[in-house]
Design an enzyme around this catalytic site. Structure first.
Site, short mmCIF file in Angstrom:
data_model
loop_
_atom_site.label_atom_id
_atom_site.label_comp_id
_atom_site.label_asym_id
_atom_site.label_seq_id
_atom_site.Cartn_x
_atom_site.Cartn_y
_atom_site.Cartn_z
CG ASP A 8 -1.63 1.12 1.44
OD1 ASP A 8 -2.13 1.93 0.15
OD2 ASP A 8 -1.90 1.64 2.66
CG ASP A 10 -1.96 7.69 0.01
OD1 ASP A 10 -0.86 7.95 0.03
OD2 ASP A 10 -3.14 7.99 -0.41
#
Length: 267
Positions: A8, A10
Site C-alpha cells: 500500500d 498512503d
C-alpha cells in the site's frame, strides 16, 4: 527463494500527512540491490503512482484505484498472458469499469435522492488540494481517475444513508476513508494481487510474496500474500484486522515499512 513485495502507499510506504517516503529509502535501496520487485497496490491513480515509481526507480507492475486495473510494463513478462488493452508503455488488465460509468451512476443517484454528492471530477485542483493536503501537482494527478470516483456526501444522515444504499442497489460498492468515499465496480485489490502473483510464479517459479499495509482496506491484498505485514497507524496502534497470520511491525507508516523490510529481507 525469490521474493516479491506488494505494498500500500498512503500511511504505509508514504507518510499519512506529508506523503514522504524518506524514512523508507534505505529499505528501498536494499530491495533494489537484491533485485526484489516492489509492486504498488493502492487507491492512487496511475498518474500519481507513476511519479513515485520514477522517483524511486521502480519498474515493476502496479495496481491502481483499489484494484481497478493492473499496469504491466511492456516486455516485463516474457510470455503471453491475457490482458484487456495495450498502451505505449503498458499491457493493462482491467477489473473495474470505466470512470465515466461510475460518474453516470453517481449523477443519477444525486438527482434521485436530492443530496449533495461532490466527486473529485467536480472539484478544482485547488479544492482537492485544500481538502486532502496534497500539493497542487498531486491534486491534479489524483483527479485523473480511470476506474473509480472519489466523492463526498454533504447532507443529512438520512440522505447519506439513502444515497449509499442506492449506490449498492445500482451494482456499485463503496469504500470509505475519512470524509471521502470511493465508488467502485469490480475493483478488487486482492484479486489483482492474486493475478499478479500468478504471473510472477510463471516468471520466478518458487517465490515468497510479502504484502505490507496499514488498514482494513488492505485486507484483501494481505490475504492473498504469503507473509502479510501490518504497520502502525499514527497513534502507534495497529488497526484491528481479522487475519490470524498477520505480522505486526512496530513503526508508523514508512518507518514501520522500512523495519519490516529489514527484518524480513535482511541486510
Amino acid at each position: 527463494m525469490k521474493k516479491v513485495i506488494f505494498t500500500d502507499l498512503d500511511g504505509t510506504l508514504l507518510d499519512r500527512f506529508s506523503y514522504s517516503y524518506n524514512q523508507a529509502l534505505e529499505a528501498i535501496s536494499l530491495l533494489h540491490n537484491k533485485e526484489i520487485p516492489i509492486v504498488f497496490c493502492s487507491a492512487k491513480t496511475r498518474a500519481e503512482q507513476e511519479v513515485y515509481r520514477e522517483e524511486l526507480n521502480i519498474e515493476d507492475p502496479f495496481i491502481v484505484e483499489n484494484g481497478g486495473a493492473i499496469f504491466i510494463p511492456r516486455d516485463y513478462f516474457l510470455f503471453p498472458f491475457n490482458h484487456h488493452k495495450a498502451t505505449k508503455d503498458y499491457l493493462v488488465i482491467e477489473l473495474g469499469i470505466p470512470h465515466r460509468k461510475v460518474r453516470k451512476v453517481l449523477k443519477r443517484i444525486k438527482n434521485e435522492v436530492g443530496c449533495h454528492i461532490t466527486g473529485f471530477r467536480d472539484m478544482s485542483v485547488e479544492e482537492v488540494a485544500r481538502d486532502t493536503g496534497l500539493d497542487l501537482k498531486f491534486a491534479a494527478l489524483a483527479k485523473q481517475r480511470e476506474y473509480d470516483e472519489t466523492f463526498k456526501i454533504e447532507d443529512t444522515q438520512e440522505k447519506i444513508e439513502l444515497a449509499l444504499a442506492k449506490i449498492e442497489e445500482a451494482g456499485l460498492s463503496y469504500i470509505r476513508g475519512g470524509r471521502y468515499y470511493a465508488a467502485i465496480s469490480g475493483n478488487d485489490k486482492g484479486k489483482a494481487t492474486e493475478i499478479l502473483i500468478g504471473l510472477f510464479r510463471r516468471k520466478l517459479n518458487k517465490m515468497e510474496t510479502i504484502g505490507i499495509g496499514d488498514s482494513q482496506n488492505d485486507l484483501s491484498m494481505l490475504k492473498a500474500v504469503d507473509v502479510p505485514v501490518l504497520v502502525q497507524k499514527l497513534d502507534n496502534h495497529w488497526e484491528e484486522i481479522n487475519l490470524a497470520s498477520i505480522y505486526k511491525v512496530e513503526g508508523v507508516g514508512p518507518q514501520g515499512w522500512s523495519k519490516a523490510i529489514k527484518e524480513l529481507i535482511g541486510g
